[in-house]
Design a protein around this motif. Structure first.
Motif, PDB file in Angstrom:
ATOM      1  N   HIS A 179      73.300  80.247  39.692  1.00 25.93           N
ATOM      2  CA  HIS A 179      72.445  79.055  39.675  1.00 25.93           C
ATOM      3  C   HIS A 179      73.285  77.798  39.747  1.00 25.93           C
ATOM      4  CE1 HIS A 179      68.248  80.450  38.828  1.00 25.93           C
ATOM      5  NE2 HIS A 179      68.947  81.549  38.993  1.00 25.93           N
ATOM      6  N   ARG A 238      67.191  86.763  35.221  1.00 26.71           N
ATOM      7  CA  ARG A 238      65.788  86.374  35.380  1.00 26.71           C
ATOM      8  C   ARG A 238      64.901  87.380  34.652  1.00 26.71           C
ATOM      9  NH1 ARG A 238      60.941  84.391  36.013  1.00 26.71           N
ATOM     10  NH2 ARG A 238      60.078  84.104  38.101  1.00 26.71           N
ATOM     11  N   TYR A 258      66.786  83.178  31.852  1.00 23.16           N
ATOM     12  CA  TYR A 258      65.670  82.256  32.046  1.00 23.16           C
ATOM     13  C   TYR A 258      64.390  82.999  32.399  1.00 23.16           C
ATOM     14  CZ  TYR A 258      66.117  82.645  37.179  1.00 23.16           C
ATOM     15  OH  TYR A 258      66.150  83.097  38.476  1.00 23.16           O
ATOM     16  N   THR A 304      59.772  82.216  33.154  1.00 28.31           N
ATOM     17  CA  THR A 304      58.638  81.291  33.196  1.00 28.31           C
ATOM     18  C   THR A 304      57.550  81.814  32.273  1.00 28.31           C
ATOM     19  OG1 THR A 304      57.828  82.488  35.133  1.00 28.31           O
ATOM     20  CG2 THR A 304      59.035  80.471  35.539  1.00 28.31           C
ATOM     21  N   MET A 321      59.242  76.547  32.167  1.00 30.70           N
ATOM     22  CA  MET A 321      60.464  77.227  32.604  1.00 30.70           C
ATOM     23  C   MET A 321      61.469  77.059  31.479  1.00 30.70           C
ATOM     24  SD  MET A 321      62.524  78.625  34.924  1.00 30.70           S
ATOM     25  CE  MET A 321      61.431  78.572  36.351  1.00 30.70           C
ATOM     26  N   LYS A 358      61.407  73.121  30.756  1.00 27.17           N
ATOM     27  CA  LYS A 358      60.813  72.234  31.748  1.00 27.17           C
ATOM     28  C   LYS A 358      59.348  72.616  31.884  1.00 27.17           C
ATOM     29  CE  LYS A 358      61.927  71.148  36.511  1.00 27.17           C
ATOM     30  NZ  LYS A 358      62.824  71.511  37.607  1.00 27.17           N
ATOM     31  N   LEU A 417      50.605  73.774  40.224  1.00 29.16           N
ATOM     32  CA  LEU A 417      50.707  74.587  41.435  1.00 29.16           C
ATOM     33  C   LEU A 417      51.128  76.016  41.084  1.00 29.16           C
ATOM     34  CD1 LEU A 417      50.835  74.278  44.689  1.00 29.16           C
ATOM     35  CD2 LEU A 417      53.304  74.212  44.341  1.00 29.16           C
ATOM     36  N   HIS A 418      51.917  76.170  40.003  1.00 35.53           N
ATOM     37  CA  HIS A 418      52.461  77.479  39.641  1.00 35.53           C
ATOM     38  C   HIS A 418      51.590  78.241  38.647  1.00 35.53           C
ATOM     39  CE1 HIS A 418      56.033  76.573  41.872  1.00 35.53           C
ATOM     40  NE2 HIS A 418      56.277  75.500  41.159  1.00 35.53           N
ATOM     41  N   ASN A 435      48.600  79.700  38.611  1.00 32.80           N
ATOM     42  CA  ASN A 435      47.987  80.987  38.964  1.00 32.80           C
ATOM     43  C   ASN A 435      49.020  82.088  39.160  1.00 32.80           C
ATOM     44  OD1 ASN A 435      45.785  79.279  39.036  1.00 32.80           O
ATOM     45  ND2 ASN A 435      44.810  80.376  40.728  1.00 32.80           N
ATOM     46  N   LEU A 487      45.979  81.804  45.677  1.00 30.68           N
ATOM     47  CA  LEU A 487      47.269  81.517  45.050  1.00 30.68           C
ATOM     48  C   LEU A 487      47.240  80.326  44.100  1.00 30.68           C
ATOM     49  CD1 LEU A 487      49.457  81.916  48.253  1.00 30.68           C
ATOM     50  CD2 LEU A 487      49.323  83.504  46.337  1.00 30.68           C
ATOM     51  N   VAL A 488      46.456  79.329  44.462  1.00 28.19           N
ATOM     52  CA  VAL A 488      46.421  78.094  43.680  1.00 28.19           C
ATOM     53  C   VAL A 488      44.962  77.654  43.606  1.00 28.19           C
ATOM     54  CG1 VAL A 488      47.166  75.676  43.630  1.00 28.19           C
ATOM     55  CG2 VAL A 488      48.737  77.418  44.460  1.00 28.19           C
ATOM     56  N   GLU A 499      49.697  72.540  52.888  1.00 25.20           N
ATOM     57  CA  GLU A 499      49.774  73.662  51.944  1.00 25.20           C
ATOM     58  C   GLU A 499      48.490  74.478  51.962  1.00 25.20           C
ATOM     59  OE1 GLU A 499      50.861  72.227  48.055  1.00 25.20           O
ATOM     60  OE2 GLU A 499      52.990  72.186  48.564  1.00 25.20           O
ATOM     61  N   LEU A 539      56.195  80.620  46.532  1.00 24.83           N
ATOM     62  CA  LEU A 539      56.016  80.208  45.136  1.00 24.83           C
ATOM     63  C   LEU A 539      56.928  81.004  44.211  1.00 24.83           C
ATOM     64  CD1 LEU A 539      52.133  79.707  45.040  1.00 24.83           C
ATOM     65  CD2 LEU A 539      53.910  77.951  45.138  1.00 24.83           C
ATOM     66  N   LEU A 540      57.081  82.311  44.489  1.00 20.97           N
ATOM     67  CA  LEU A 540      57.982  83.127  43.662  1.00 20.97           C
ATOM     68  C   LEU A 540      59.430  82.669  43.817  1.00 20.97           C
ATOM     69  CD1 LEU A 540      56.463  86.706  44.144  1.00 20.97           C
ATOM     70  CD2 LEU A 540      56.334  85.252  42.108  1.00 20.97           C
ATOM     71  N   VAL A 564      60.446  79.649  44.417  1.00 17.12           N
ATOM     72  CA  VAL A 564      60.622  78.417  43.633  1.00 17.12           C
ATOM     73  C   VAL A 564      60.831  78.760  42.152  1.00 17.12           C
ATOM     74  CG1 VAL A 564      59.495  76.300  42.842  1.00 17.12           C
ATOM     75  CG2 VAL A 564      59.313  76.974  45.239  1.00 17.12           C
ATOM     76  N   LEU A 565      60.022  79.674  41.638  1.00 21.50           N
ATOM     77  CA  LEU A 565      60.158  80.052  40.225  1.00 21.50           C
ATOM     78  C   LEU A 565      61.481  80.780  39.983  1.00 21.50           C
ATOM     79  CD1 LEU A 565      56.516  81.178  39.327  1.00 21.50           C
ATOM     80  CD2 LEU A 565      57.648  79.016  38.814  1.00 21.50           C
ATOM     81  N   ASP A 566      61.871  81.666  40.908  1.00 20.52           N
ATOM     82  CA  ASP A 566      63.144  82.385  40.755  1.00 20.52           C
ATOM     83  C   ASP A 566      64.333  81.425  40.748  1.00 20.52           C
ATOM     84  OD1 ASP A 566      62.125  84.870  40.443  1.00 20.52           O
ATOM     85  OD2 ASP A 566      62.463  85.545  42.497  1.00 20.52           O
ATOM     86  N   SER A 567      64.187  80.299  41.420  1.00 18.75           N
ATOM     87  CA  SER A 567      65.288  79.321  41.450  1.00 18.75           C
ATOM     88  C   SER A 567      65.345  78.538  40.144  1.00 18.75           C
ATOM     89  CB  SER A 567      65.103  78.353  42.620  1.00 18.75           C
ATOM     90  OG  SER A 567      64.143  77.359  42.295  1.00 18.75           O
ATOM     91  N   GLY A 568      64.476  78.870  39.209  1.00 16.59           N
ATOM     92  CA  GLY A 568      64.413  78.093  37.974  1.00 16.59           C
ATOM     93  C   GLY A 568      63.725  76.759  38.211  1.00 16.59           C
ATOM     94  N   ASP A 569      62.851  76.721  39.197  1.00 14.36           N
ATOM     95  CA  ASP A 569      62.147  75.501  39.595  1.00 14.36           C
ATOM     96  C   ASP A 569      63.123  74.420  40.049  1.00 14.36           C
ATOM     97  OD1 ASP A 569      59.746  74.081  40.089  1.00 14.36           O
ATOM     98  OD2 ASP A 569      59.998  72.948  38.247  1.00 14.36           O
ATOM     99  N   GLU A 570      64.284  74.823  40.538  1.00  8.75           N
ATOM    100  CA  GLU A 570      65.244  73.851  41.060  1.00  8.75           C
ATOM    101  C   GLU A 570      65.010  73.623  42.551  1.00  8.75           C
ATOM    102  OE1 GLU A 570      67.252  72.164  39.202  1.00  8.75           O
ATOM    103  OE2 GLU A 570      66.991  73.306  37.356  1.00  8.75           O
ATOM    104  N   VAL A 586      59.427  73.032  46.830  1.00  9.74           N
ATOM    105  CA  VAL A 586      58.540  73.903  47.592  1.00  9.74           C
ATOM    106  C   VAL A 586      58.848  73.837  49.092  1.00  9.74           C
ATOM    107  CG1 VAL A 586      56.132  74.312  48.258  1.00  9.74           C
ATOM    108  CG2 VAL A 586      56.683  73.818  45.875  1.00  9.74           C
TER     109      VAL A 586
END
Lengths: 213, 286
Positions: free
Chosen positions: A24, A33, A49, A51, A167, A180, A185-186, A188, B104-105, B147, B162-163, B165-171, B174
């Protein structure tokens, strides 16, 4: 996003080789993860880490040796809501599941050189991320407070409840944590992962696969 | 996916959604120098549903006029013809796009971010004085429509995005995850829809280039405002005033707009948060 080429992730402790880890850039570290239901313990300079929606993550470490880790769990909630007459049975079963999650994490920290008297705990999650659902997050928060009180463990910081998914990035060696709030958006995606996890633990407890220790 | 495929993707989505008739009709009149205020008033009056929405907004704290506005002609005069055109679009935005559902959203969560972006863009436009607040509001509401097209037409890749983005630690932002997963991003897709719909150039630029502001050909200032508003909207949504919690704002956006980030961020976020509930009823209520 690539790690320095001569870099490899630190050696995983026995039993944690399967947890996915990646470099990272933002935190200048390898990070493991966690998905719902998983936990990870390390003695190395790396992060873990996850979520969180309504699930809880306990971040536990030995403040002297630096061994520590994180879990990610929730109580199987739907059973008690669906079948009121079985409430007392399913509640204790649910609590038992939370106990597993905590004991697995703590036992593995103790097994790797931690001492109970040195443990410090940070708590995250338990959000009410779906406004139309019952507050399962609160139920998880109540459980974890009760558990830590019974075990006599100290909470040094927490960020619990509220409406946001989170997060959480934890550095067991230093105890540093980055929380964080995540944009809706996340919501769901995170809720879907938690529902999938709930289904999986429901099946397990029905078939008696959960190991008591 | 190549450029041609984006066009086809948007064409497929274009069969599921269409611009509100009232917007198209007012838009034609606004762009025709021969048309008069009366022509526009007449067109508005023929649409009872928009008439109700227009008068409700004209009399809301959103405008804060000191006297009650009881007729369409008074509302059009006070608000302005071009602005009324934008209201025709923004007051029906959630209905316009309900033909693009997805798993998804939730639509509530999707529009929450867009409405924050719209409110903040409008506040910034008022502060700048040289841009049209109503146009910026509409641009904010529509900036992420690409989107919705992606979620609806490409649910598999969209879930992967979306996964990621989350796997990146939200870094990872999108749009970056979209580029890595699909080879294009939602701004390009939204820009293509805006083009196919022949939306005003300002909306086209803001939608297509809010992540790539130097590409804006016609309206660089407005596009830079939407870029800033997009990030501040993320902060408003998670109730943070810390820039570390969101992807970086392109420093050139401040230069292009002439806005000073210093004392601006927190008051603008707070103002938008105060307006949010009322605006949600006015613009996203059915």
């Amino acid at each position: 996003m690539a790690a320095p080429s001569n870099f490899r992730p630190p050696l995983a402790l026995p039993g944690f080789e399967h947890v996915r880890r990646a470099w990272h850039e933002a935190h200048d570290t390898y990070a493991a993860r966690l998905l719902p239901g998983e936990y990870y313990v390390t003695k190395s300079d790396e992060a873990v880490y996850t979520t969180l929606g309504s699930c809880i993550s306990a971040c536990v470490r030995d403040r002297v040796t630096g061994v520590g880790g994180m879990n990610h769990f929730m109580l199987p909630a739907s059973a008690s809501a669906d079948r009121d007459s079985w409430r007392s049975t399913s509640l204790s079963e649910a609590t038992r599941y939370g106990n597993f999650a905590m004991e697995h994490l703590i036992n593995d920290i103790l097994k790797n050189g931690g001492q109970k008297k040195n443990l410090e705990v940070k708590l995250f999650g338990g959000g009410r991320i779906m406004s139309n659902m019952t507050d399962v997050g609160m139920r998880n928060i109540t459980f974890i407070y009760d558990y830590l009180k019974t075990e006599g463990l100290k909470v040094v910081s927490e960020d619990l409840g509220d409406v946001y998914p989170r997060m959480v990035v934890y550095f067991p060696l230093t105890g540093k944590v980055r929380v964080k709030r995540l944009r809706s958006l996340h919501t769901n995606t995170i809720a879907a992962q938690e529902v999938q996890y709930l289904e999986s633990i429901k099946e397990k407890s029905v078939s008696g696969d959960v190991e008591l220790f | 996916m190549s450029k041609i495929n984006i066009t086809e993707l948007v064409k497929a989505a274009g069969n599921l959604v269409s611009l509100p008739d009232i917007f198209i009709r007012i838009n034609q009149l606004v762009e025709n120098p021969q048309s008069s205020l009366d022509d526009i008033t007449k067109v508005v009056s023929q649409d009872p549903s928009f008439t109700v929405r227009l008068l409700r907004i004209a009399n809301s704290p959103f405008y804060g006029f000191s006297t009650a506005i009881e007729t369409v002609s008074r509302a059009v005069t006070l608000i302005g013809t071009s602005q009324v055109r934008h209201l025709a679009l923004s007051t029906s935005v959630s209905r316009t796009f309900e033909g693009l559902p997805n798993e998804l959203v939730s639509m509530d969560n999707f529009w929450k971010h867009s409405l924050y972006c719209a409110l903040i863009a409008r506040i910034l436009a008022h502060r700048l004085r040289k841009t049209d607040p109503e146009a910026l509001f509409t641009a904010g509401l529509l900036h992420d429509i690409g989107e919705l097209v992606i979620f609806n037409r490409l649910p598999g890749p969209a879930k992967e995005v979306l996964l990621r983005v989350l796997d990146s630690g939200d870094e990872m932002p999108v749009y970056e995850a979209e580029r890595q997963t699909m080879g294009f991003d939602h701004a390009q897709v939204g820009g293509e829809l805006a083009l196919q719909w022949n939306l005003p150039p300002l909306l086209q630029d803001c939608i297509a280039h809010h992540h790539d502001i130097l590409q804006a050909q016609n309206c660089p200032v407005e596009t830079a405002i939407i870029h800033i508003a997009n990030t501040l909207a993320l902060m408003a949504e998670v109730d943070s005033i810390n820039l570390d919690d969101v992807p970086a704002i392109d420093p050139q956006a401040w230069e292009i707009t002439g806005l000073e980030p210093g004392d601006l961020i927190e008051p603008v976020i707070r103002e938008a948060q105060e307006e949010f509930i009322d605006a949600q009823k006015l613009f996203l209520g059915n």
